[in-house]
Design an enzyme around this catalytic site. Sequence first.
Site: not given
Length: 233
Positions: A37, A39
Amino acid sequence: TSVAFAVGVVRLAGRRCLVQELPAIEVLARVDVRCADKTGTITEGSLAVAEVQTLDDAEQDDVEAELPALAHLDPDPKATYRALDAHYRQPTTWQVTGRVPFSSARKWSAMTFADHGSWVLGAPENVMADSYAGALREQVEAHAGEGRRVLVLARAAGPFRDGGDNTLGAVRPRALVLLEDVVRADAPDTLAYFAAQGVTVKVISGDNNVTVGAVARRAGLAGWRDNINATTM
């Protein structure tokens, strides 16, 4: 074999790595693609002010009084206002007389200050409405293409009141606020390690693919230009 796996688990635990199954070490050795991912993995999950660009006849000193007032006096700051609050350390003497909190529906927030007028900060297309065109739009889209989040600071004609009918009327743009995701300090070294081990890292994110590509570039990820918008496939 079990003892070797157990020793490996202990060594990984010393590096703050959680292993749920002993054979995972052997499986990990065969990995050649790692999906991550953005974030919290590549970035810290926070924003930072990259630049503030004045528009038309706005003075830099005036803008640098208006933005701190918005940032410091918001009782419920979102990520944008926290970034501005960290960027502008100087205190403000302005006093709030009316406020419109940010909402994801309107994508802007506003404040009215005693003796200093009313100010709006938000997404250019929402704040400027039909006036979002021409050179301003081209400027915003150019910055967005570089992976930056762009907000516009504008002066509103009328006052805002707490809990009142705060429809946004005529506004005059004063500045563009350019924000960018903060890359984790250890991200470049981590990505370089995977590259040295022959592991391809692919970043999967719900954000705009151009924005994610720009963040990946700053983190040192190879192949950042090959970003894809999965909704078009």
